[in-house]
Design an enzyme around this catalytic site. Structure first.
Site, PDB file in Angstrom:
ATOM      1  CD  GLU A  41      50.878  19.003  -6.986  1.00 48.49           C
ATOM      2  OE1 GLU A  41      50.024  18.936  -7.966  1.00 48.49           O
ATOM      3  OE2 GLU A  41      50.973  17.820  -6.368  1.00 48.49           O
ATOM      4  NE  ARG A  45      46.624  25.179  -9.791  1.00 46.38           N
ATOM      5  CZ  ARG A  45      45.925  25.188  -8.569  1.00 46.38           C
ATOM      6  NH1 ARG A  45      45.973  26.142  -7.766  1.00 46.38           N
ATOM      7  NH2 ARG A  45      45.700  24.225  -8.093  1.00 46.38           N
ATOM      8  CE  LYS A 129      45.694  17.244  -5.697  1.00 47.59           C
ATOM      9  NZ  LYS A 129      46.016  18.229  -6.648  1.00 47.59           N
TER      10      LYS A 129
END
Length: 320
Positions: A41, A45, A129
């Site tokens: 994943e 960021r 999630k």
């Protein structure tokens, strides 16, 4: 389950990565793949996330790629165009979520409450999630919620590590966890690819929990089986329990067959935390399976034999 999500489930552990440079992308993913974790994943960021996803997708097509920390529709579009197979967000934004679904993508929005989870499920999210997992009550909280949301499935991230990974993966409604413990940022910056491979392999081994279950010994008939069982029991001061087709010695460490069963000499059972994941990961290591021998209960594989014998013994995986 969607084929992408099925692969997420089989891999079990999805490394979460914040790349500092595109130059890190291929060597890190190769290190993860060599350790048995062909998935990542890639978080948005950092500014190079999109380029990293694109490069990995083009040059390592067997790598399962997700895009994480996706906050906007624009980021989602760029991630999917670059080659991300699923989109992950830290929180639940209905607009972004619906946008990804409308474009045919797989969305895993971040959720922390039953209300958010229910909304995401009703929008069409097959997996959500749970983030940050440990800070929000961990697997115990999900077991309570899962009693009501029986069809909800989770990928858990945040505080998951080698010590608690099986607490999460041991709950059937959790299909995978995300983590960084096998590829921490300092290791990536140092280019410690061999160490990352070793830690990835260790993570897989911890997750699978492979260990000897019992040894099955073939005998020609019931009389030979009784004699063999008595010999082993006397030698090791173990109890004997007679079954219909076999005789068990000890706490079922030995199964003495009353007539020849599978395997030239017998069979060896290997316990595992999850047979489906063990099939996938051992398959990556070259093990072939007799798929016709697969035993499925409630949609989950509980046993399967290897295709080939080892030293005259048939081997099979058994759900712990």
């Amino acid at each position: 389950m969607n084929s992408v999500l099925q692969r997420v489930y089989e891999i079990g552990i999805i490394p979460v990565i914040a790349f500092n440079s595109v130059d890190e992308a291929l060597p890190l993913c190769k290190a993860l793949m060599a350790g048995g974790l062909p998935a990542a994943e890639v978080t948005f960021r950092t500014a190079c996330a999109e380029d990293c996803i694109k490069k990995i997708h083009e040059e390592l097509p067997d790598m399962l790629l997700g895009a994480g920390t996706v906050l906007t529709k624009d980021q989602a579009d760029r991630a999917m165009a670059a080659g991300a197979s699923f989109i992950v967000a830290p929180g639940f934004d209905p607009e972004v979520c619906q946008h990804v679904i409308d474009k045919g993508g797989i969305m895993m929005p971040g959720t922390a409450t039953a209300g958010e989870m229910q909304q995401a499920m009703n929008m069409g999210c097959e997996v959500v999630k749970f983030f940050p997992a440990e800070a929000n009550g961990g697997v115990d909280k999900l077991k309570n919620i899962g009693a009501a949301l029986k069809t909800c499935k989770w990928m858990c991230t945040g505080g998951v590590n080698a010590k608690n990974v099986n607490n999460y993966l041991g709950y059937n409604q959790i299909i995978a966890v995300g983590g960084t413990w096998m590829c921490k940022s300092d290791k990536i910056k140092a280019g410690a690819w061999d160490e990352i491979t070793a830690m990835s392999r260790e993570a897989v081994d911890v997750m699978l929990g492979l260990e000897l279950g019992h040894i099955g010994i073939n005998c020609a008939d019931e009389a030979e089986a009784a004699k063999t069982a008595e010999t082993i029991a006397n030698l090791l001061s173990m109890a004997v329990k007679v079954g219909n087709s076999s005789i068990f010695v000890g706490k079922k460490e030995f199964e003495i067959m009353k007539k020849p069963g599978r395997g030239t000499n017998g069979h060896i059972a290997i316990l595992t935390n999850n047979v489906d994941r063990a099939i996938y990961h051992l398959g990556q290591r070259g093990v072939k399976f007799d798929m016709a021998s697969k035993n499925v209960k409630d949609g989950k594989t509980i046993a399967i034999y290897f295709a080939d014998e080892i030293a005259g013994f048939a081997f099979h995986l058994v759900q712990r």
